[in-house]
Design a protein around this motif. Structure first.
Motif, mmCIF file in Angstrom:
data_model
loop_
_atom_site.group_PDB
_atom_site.id
_atom_site.type_symbol
_atom_site.label_atom_id
_atom_site.label_comp_id
_atom_site.label_asym_id
_atom_site.label_seq_id
_atom_site.Cartn_x
_atom_site.Cartn_y
_atom_site.Cartn_z
ATOM 1 N N PRO A 83 -11.158 10.120 -0.102
ATOM 2 C CA PRO A 83 -10.798 10.905 1.088
ATOM 3 C C PRO A 83 -10.212 12.259 0.685
ATOM 4 O O PRO A 83 -9.457 12.349 -0.286
ATOM 5 C CB PRO A 83 -9.754 10.035 1.788
ATOM 6 C CG PRO A 83 -10.003 8.650 1.285
ATOM 7 C CD PRO A 83 -10.468 8.816 -0.134
ATOM 8 N N THR A 105 0.840 -1.197 0.000
ATOM 9 C CA THR A 105 0.000 0.000 0.000
ATOM 10 C C THR A 105 0.875 1.246 0.000
ATOM 11 O O THR A 105 1.802 1.377 0.806
ATOM 12 C CB THR A 105 -0.912 0.011 1.231
ATOM 13 O OG1 THR A 105 -1.760 -1.132 1.173
ATOM 14 C CG2 THR A 105 -1.763 1.270 1.275
ATOM 15 N N LYS A 106 0.583 2.168 -0.903
ATOM 16 C CA LYS A 106 1.318 3.430 -1.014
ATOM 17 C C LYS A 106 0.374 4.592 -0.731
ATOM 18 O O LYS A 106 -0.848 4.456 -0.778
ATOM 19 C CB LYS A 106 1.942 3.579 -2.410
ATOM 20 C CG LYS A 106 2.907 2.454 -2.773
ATOM 21 C CD LYS A 106 4.097 2.376 -1.833
ATOM 22 C CE LYS A 106 5.063 1.266 -2.257
ATOM 23 N NZ LYS A 106 6.203 1.131 -1.312
ATOM 24 N N ARG A 107 0.984 5.758 -0.452
ATOM 25 C CA ARG A 107 0.213 6.955 -0.117
ATOM 26 C C ARG A 107 0.298 7.963 -1.263
ATOM 27 O O ARG A 107 1.395 8.407 -1.629
ATOM 28 C CB ARG A 107 0.726 7.560 1.187
ATOM 29 C CG ARG A 107 0.570 6.630 2.392
ATOM 30 C CD ARG A 107 0.989 7.304 3.694
ATOM 31 N NE ARG A 107 2.406 7.614 3.708
ATOM 32 C CZ ARG A 107 3.364 6.791 4.138
ATOM 33 N NH1 ARG A 107 3.031 5.576 4.581
ATOM 34 N NH2 ARG A 107 4.624 7.156 4.144
ATOM 35 N N LYS A 154 -5.316 10.964 -0.471
ATOM 36 C CA LYS A 154 -5.874 12.243 -0.040
ATOM 37 C C LYS A 154 -6.011 13.119 -1.277
ATOM 38 O O LYS A 154 -5.121 13.135 -2.137
ATOM 39 C CB LYS A 154 -4.974 12.935 0.986
ATOM 40 C CG LYS A 154 -4.873 12.230 2.335
ATOM 41 C CD LYS A 154 -4.004 13.028 3.299
ATOM 42 C CE LYS A 154 -3.879 12.319 4.647
ATOM 43 N NZ LYS A 154 -3.032 13.097 5.594
ATOM 44 N N SER A 186 0.257 17.669 3.839
ATOM 45 C CA SER A 186 0.254 16.231 3.572
ATOM 46 C C SER A 186 1.416 15.782 2.688
ATOM 47 O O SER A 186 1.530 14.589 2.381
ATOM 48 C CB SER A 186 -1.070 15.836 2.894
ATOM 49 O OG SER A 186 -2.173 16.095 3.741
ATOM 50 N N HIS A 218 -4.898 1.663 -2.115
ATOM 51 C CA HIS A 218 -3.877 2.603 -1.663
ATOM 52 C C HIS A 218 -4.504 3.702 -0.804
ATOM 53 O O HIS A 218 -5.705 3.980 -0.895
ATOM 54 C CB HIS A 218 -3.163 3.217 -2.869
ATOM 55 C CG HIS A 218 -2.466 2.207 -3.730
ATOM 56 N ND1 HIS A 218 -1.342 1.537 -3.315
ATOM 57 C CD2 HIS A 218 -2.763 1.726 -4.971
ATOM 58 C CE1 HIS A 218 -0.954 0.699 -4.266
ATOM 59 N NE2 HIS A 218 -1.806 0.794 -5.286
ATOM 60 N N ASP A 219 -3.684 4.333 0.012
ATOM 61 C CA ASP A 219 -4.134 5.467 0.814
ATOM 62 C C ASP A 219 -4.115 6.721 -0.061
ATOM 63 O O ASP A 219 -3.106 7.012 -0.710
ATOM 64 C CB ASP A 219 -3.223 5.670 2.025
ATOM 65 C CG ASP A 219 -3.325 4.519 3.022
ATOM 66 O OD1 ASP A 219 -4.397 3.898 3.098
ATOM 67 O OD2 ASP A 219 -2.331 4.254 3.723
ATOM 68 N N TRP A 274 3.632 13.188 4.233
ATOM 69 C CA TRP A 274 2.889 11.933 4.367
ATOM 70 C C TRP A 274 2.923 11.126 3.076
ATOM 71 O O TRP A 274 2.962 9.887 3.103
ATOM 72 C CB TRP A 274 1.443 12.250 4.748
ATOM 73 C CG TRP A 274 0.465 11.124 4.609
ATOM 74 C CD1 TRP A 274 0.170 10.155 5.530
ATOM 75 C CD2 TRP A 274 -0.357 10.837 3.464
ATOM 76 N NE1 TRP A 274 -0.775 9.293 5.041
ATOM 77 C CE2 TRP A 274 -1.125 9.690 3.776
ATOM 78 C CE3 TRP A 274 -0.520 11.444 2.221
ATOM 79 C CZ2 TRP A 274 -2.044 9.141 2.880
ATOM 80 C CZ3 TRP A 274 -1.432 10.899 1.323
ATOM 81 C CH2 TRP A 274 -2.179 9.767 1.654
ATOM 82 N N HIS A 300 -7.560 4.717 -5.159
ATOM 83 C CA HIS A 300 -8.168 4.410 -3.856
ATOM 84 C C HIS A 300 -8.830 3.030 -3.885
ATOM 85 O O HIS A 300 -8.684 2.236 -2.933
ATOM 86 C CB HIS A 300 -9.186 5.494 -3.509
ATOM 87 C CG HIS A 300 -9.868 5.307 -2.192
ATOM 88 N ND1 HIS A 300 -9.202 5.149 -1.002
ATOM 89 C CD2 HIS A 300 -11.195 5.246 -1.879
ATOM 90 C CE1 HIS A 300 -10.071 5.009 -0.017
ATOM 91 N NE2 HIS A 300 -11.282 5.059 -0.524
#
Length: 438
Positions: A48, A3-5, A31, A56, A28-29, A59, A24
């Protein structure tokens, strides 16, 4: 993959909702930041959100910019460049690649400097000088606004008269109506042929092997009639580094590497039996092109963009056939009329007559307690796609999916992909542009 952001940034209008949603959905995470107050609800219930994208950045494993605009100014390339200097992996441009879209004259200079054939073009900042030029050189021209007003798509005008008289009339009208805002424009000599865009994904050093060839449908009505909208639908296929690629994007590969560009870059051309004539760059994702490209990805979307941003020799597996995407719109698109939008389209319910959401892609939409609705104020809630071994099969799948959508007042073009079937494909093949990879 792990999982990547991903941080998606719309520094002006919300354009990249569908890509954020796809990444998403892959686990994966995500924003998503939207700057435009009119668009902040777009994507609600699907993706999200964050109201402070800069907070962010640390992050995120990858920051993705969707366009070149920061409000009314060009500027995401500068932001992307600053982030890269700090060690952040970014999908986005540079100040120079942003300029390819904002300054059409500069774009032609870059192409000419790298040995790319270009059509005759002239940049003007004075209407009377342009009118005099047309009268002294009477041929058909295309009027292309520069700067901020180029986003007002209805101002692009393609001349029809051999003596350029209609272009003179339009320039005189623009001087009166838009002279205070249209600070510059390009006159491009009109060339007849097949219009095709060559789109590649660049990882900071080189292009990935798969190249996308797409055909835009910019007018509102079937038959290419009516006002320009930006885009009503797209047909496409994928191939390798063939002649169309080698003679256009392939020649600026070194320049893009020097810039450190990362992302999608598209060059729209007219081609005929005598040559390839580039018209304009799109140094960013295209819309709704990216939604249709996603539909044809057979490898992970998140993995691909993570590897692209990190320069990890990204691999892309795509559908071996044809794809089409159709934009579904609501009144008063493509025009701005708040009263009409409020009465006919705001919060319009999107009803599906099947449980499947295959081929359904987001533009200006939100999800409220499980009910899909239109969002924002632009009247472009959905893109519906289809694919097949032939263009006709892709058309049948896409329009079959549209038949299962109920949305009051919706409209769309029903001829996306027909130009290919009616002869564009045969002409490109006959002229030798679709041969083996070089």
């Amino acid at each position: 993959m792990d999982t990547k952001r991903f941080l998606f940034v719309s520094a002006d209008a919300a354009l990249i909702t569908d890509l954020a949603w796809q990444v998403h959905k892959e686990g994966h995470d995500v924003k998503y930041y939207i700057e435009s107050e009119n668009d902040t609800e777009i994507g609600d219930g699907f993706v999200p959100k964050t109201d402070d994208w800069r907070a962010s950045v640390e992050w995120a494993d990858v920051v993705v910019f969707d366009d070149i605009w920061v409000g009314d100014e060009v500027g995401t390339g500068e932001l992307a460049q600053e982030l890269r200097a700090q060690g952040t992996a970014v999908v986005g441009g540079t100040p120079a690649t942003d300029r390819l879209e904002e300054d059409r004259g500069y774009a032609m200079e870059v192409l000419e400097d790298h040995g790319v054939n270009t059509v005759e073009h002239h940049v003007f900042h004075d209407f009377d000088e342009a009118i005099q030029h047309v009268r002294e050189n009477p041929v058909p021209y295309v009027i292309k606004p520069l700067g901020e007003v180029q986003n007002v798509k209805r101002l692009l005008y393609v001349g029809n008269e051999d003596d350029g008289s209609d272009v003179v009339d339009v320039l005189q009208a623009y001087k009166k109506a838009w002279g205070h805002r249209m600070k510059g424009f390009q006159l491009q000599r009109k060339v007849d042929g097949v219009e095709v865009a060559i789109c590649g994904f660049f990882d900071g050093e080189s292009f990935v092997d798969a190249v996308n060839f797409n055909f835009e449908h910019k007018k509102l009505f079937p038959g290419n009639i009516g006002p320009s909208t930006g885009e009503m639908g797209t047909s496409m296929f994928w191939a390798g580094h063939n002649k169309l690629f080698a003679e256009t994007l392939g020649k600026v590969e070194g320049w893009l590497a020097d810039e450190g560009y990362v992302g999608s870059i598209d060059i729209n051309c007219i081609v005929n039996e005598t040559g390839i004539y580039p018209l304009e760059f799109t140094p960013r994702f295209g819309y709704p092109t990216i939604a249709l490209q996603e539909e044809s990805f057979e490898s992970g979307t998140g993995q691909f963009f993570y590897d692209l941003a990190h320069g990890n020799d990204p691999e892309l597996t795509v559908h071996n056939g044809y794809q089409i995407g159709v934009r579904i719109v609501l009144p008063p698109f493509p025009f701005d009329d708040e009263k009409t939008y409020d009465e006919n389209s705001r919060n319009a319910a999107i009803v599906f007559q099947t449980d499947s959401r295959d081929g359904i892609h987001l533009e200006d939409a939100k999800n409220v307690d499980g009910q899909w609705r239109s969002a924002g104020s632009n009247g472009m809630p959905l893109v519906v796609t289809g694919k097949g071994e032939t263009m006709q099969q892709a058309r049948e799948q896409a329009y079959g999916r549209i038949d299962d959508i109920v949305m009051p007042n919706m409209y769309y073009r029903d001829d996306i992909g027909e130009r290919w079937i009616d002869g564009d494909g045969d002409r490109l093949q006959a002229w030798g542009y679709l041969g083996p990879q070089t």
